[in-house]
Design an enzyme around this catalytic site. Structure first.
Site, PDB file in Angstrom:
ATOM      1  N   TYR A  30       0.938  -1.165   0.112  1.00  0.00           N
ATOM      2  CA  TYR A  30       0.069  -0.091   0.027  1.00  0.00           C
ATOM      3  C   TYR A  30       0.905   1.212  -0.091  1.00  0.00           C
ATOM      4  O   TYR A  30       2.052   1.370   0.067  1.00  0.00           O
ATOM      5  CB  TYR A  30      -0.935   0.166   1.142  1.00  0.00           C
ATOM      6  N   ARG A  97      -7.071 -21.054  -0.718  1.00  0.00           N
ATOM      7  CA  ARG A  97      -6.067 -20.751   0.368  1.00  0.00           C
ATOM      8  C   ARG A  97      -4.911 -21.594   0.246  1.00  0.00           C
ATOM      9  O   ARG A  97      -5.078 -22.783   0.274  1.00  0.00           O
ATOM     10  CB  ARG A  97      -6.744 -20.910   1.817  1.00  0.00           C
ATOM     11  N   LEU A 200      11.179   1.352   6.677  1.00  0.00           N
ATOM     12  CA  LEU A 200      10.681   1.935   5.572  1.00  0.00           C
ATOM     13  C   LEU A 200      11.462   3.060   5.001  1.00  0.00           C
ATOM     14  O   LEU A 200      11.669   4.165   5.748  1.00  0.00           O
ATOM     15  CB  LEU A 200       9.157   2.214   5.801  1.00  0.00           C
TER      16      LEU A 200
HETATM   17  N1  PDD Z   1       3.046   5.330   7.541  1.00  0.00           N
HETATM   18  N2  PDD Z   1       7.745   3.934   8.967  1.00  0.00           N
HETATM   19  C1  PDD Z   1       6.377   3.204   8.854  1.00  0.00           C
HETATM   20  C2  PDD Z   1       6.560   1.977   9.434  1.00  0.00           C
HETATM   21  C3  PDD Z   1       5.473   3.850   8.406  1.00  0.00           C
HETATM   22  O1  PDD Z   1       4.235   3.109   8.298  1.00  0.00           O
HETATM   23  C4  PDD Z   1       5.433   5.097   7.690  1.00  0.00           C
HETATM   24  C5  PDD Z   1       4.315   5.656   7.100  1.00  0.00           C
HETATM   25  C6  PDD Z   1       6.849   5.910   7.544  1.00  0.00           C
HETATM   26  C7  PDD Z   1       6.858   7.183   6.944  1.00  0.00           C
HETATM   27  O2  PDD Z   1       6.882   7.059   5.669  1.00  0.00           O
HETATM   28  P1  PDD Z   1       6.343   8.170   4.796  1.00  0.00           P
HETATM   29  O3  PDD Z   1       7.113   9.602   5.181  1.00  0.00           O
HETATM   30  O4  PDD Z   1       6.433   7.908   3.282  1.00  0.00           O
HETATM   31  O5  PDD Z   1       4.882   8.587   5.088  1.00  0.00           O
HETATM   32  C8  PDD Z   1       7.698   5.141   8.290  1.00  0.00           C
HETATM   33  C9  PDD Z   1       1.879   5.706   6.960  1.00  0.00           C
HETATM   34  C10 PDD Z   1       1.794   6.962   6.984  1.00  0.00           C
HETATM   35  C11 PDD Z   1       0.855   4.739   7.280  1.00  0.00           C
HETATM   36  O6  PDD Z   1       1.046   3.815   7.351  1.00  0.00           O
HETATM   37  O7  PDD Z   1      -0.352   5.230   7.691  1.00  0.00           O
END
Ligand code: PDD
Length: 289
Positions: A30, A97, A200
């Site tokens: 996603y 599944r 991430l």
């Molecule tokens: N989350 N690390 C994790 C585990 C995250 O889920 C997110 C973002 C980030 C920051 O990534 P970015 O700067 O690209 O938003 C880091 C989103 C917002 C969510 O899951 O809702």
């Protein structure tokens, strides 16, 4: 209004199979794309990360960039808010599944939007509370997977203690937080953990690094020890929805020393202001043809 597999409809009408592998296995990826004044922020970067996530789980991208751009534009136009979070998700689709990836099935493609409400001015000024927890997630945190049970468990442990985030450490090193990246400041230098399979690759993280570089603010991308996190002058988390948010209480203790203890630090204040400036500039620039 949402989009599901080629059709736009109200969310109440959207239906997917109970055999969808997203539902059964969390077999999907996603993105969350912030939209300001009806313009997506860093869309190309989000779509490039989507491609990396799809590649990592061996799922063919169902759409070219132009089609994704069109779908995102339609979702923005079909929803009432000027500032939105556009959520998009691709799962492997429905099949009997069986753990191994099936061949030849159609993926499930879903987009929705929600109102984007940035952290309040008070929160940005005074900072938020976080706790430190062991990072017990898997070893492919670089994939933006819908399998988020570990993140959800960690975030809930934080929420149980009235905290906005769980900041995670693995083998004595800072990784990231349950839904954001983490930066610290030590003696005026910003420190950020390097990208790896353990975090991430945040789009906001990249914007912050670009800002630090462009303004010659001292910074180092290098492993950050848990002891450094715990003795930092400043701690911030970054994400598309939280932007640059100071953490001023960590495990119930004020972050920082002396007169700044428990308050937003000067480097965070500067980077926050530069981030807002950058956002405003990008949003004013002429739109792509
Ligand atoms: N989350 N690390 C994790 C585990 C995250 O889920 C997110 C973002 C980030 C920051 O990534 P970015 O700067 O690209 O938003 C880091 C989103 C917002 C969510 O899951 O809702």
């Amino acid at each position: 209004m949402i989009h599901l597999n080629g059709e736009f409809m109200p969310i109440e009408q959207a239906k997917i199979s109970v055999l969808d592998r997203g539902f059964i296995f969390g077999d999907g990826v996603y993105e969350v794309i912030p939209v300001y004044s009806r313009r997506p922020f860093r869309l190309e970067e989000h779509l490039a990360r989507l491609q990396s996530s799809l590649d990592a789980i061996r799922l063919a991208n169902p759409h070219p960039l132009s089609k994704w751009t069109e779908l995102v534009a339609k979702i923005i136009a079909g929803n009432p808010w000027d500032d939105q979070n556009v959520y998009l998700q691709v799962t492997r689709g429905a099949a009997k599944r069986d753990h191994a990836f099936p061949k030849g099935i159609a993926p499930t493609i879903f987009l929705m939007a929600s109102e984007l409400v940035p952290p309040s001015p008070e929160l940005v000024r005074d900072g938020a509370k976080a706790i430190v927890l062991p990072d017990f997630r898997w070893l492919r945190c670089d994939i933006k997977s819908t399998s988020l049970l570990g993140n959800c468990m960690l975030r809930t442990l934080a929420a149980d203690q009235g905290c906005v985030e769980a900041i995670l450490v693995r083998d004595g090193l800072l990784t990231e937080a349950s839904a954001s990246n983490v930066f610290i400041v030590m003696n005026g230098t910003v420190l950020a953990p390097p990208k790896s399979h353990l975090i991430l690759p945040g789009i906001t993280y990249d914007v912050v690094i670009e800002i630090l570089r462009a303004h010659s603010l001292p910074h180092e991308v290098r492993p950050v020890a848990e002891s450094e996190l715990r003795s930092a002058d400043e701690v911030w988390v970054t994400s598309s929805s939280r932007e640059v948010l100071p953490i001023t209480t960590l495990d119930g203790r004020p972050v920082g020393r002396g007169k700044n203890a428990g308050k937003r630090g000067p480097v965070c204040a500067r980077v926050y202001a530069l981030y807002q400036e950058y956002k405003a500039k990008v949003m004013r620039a002429p739109a792509h043809a």
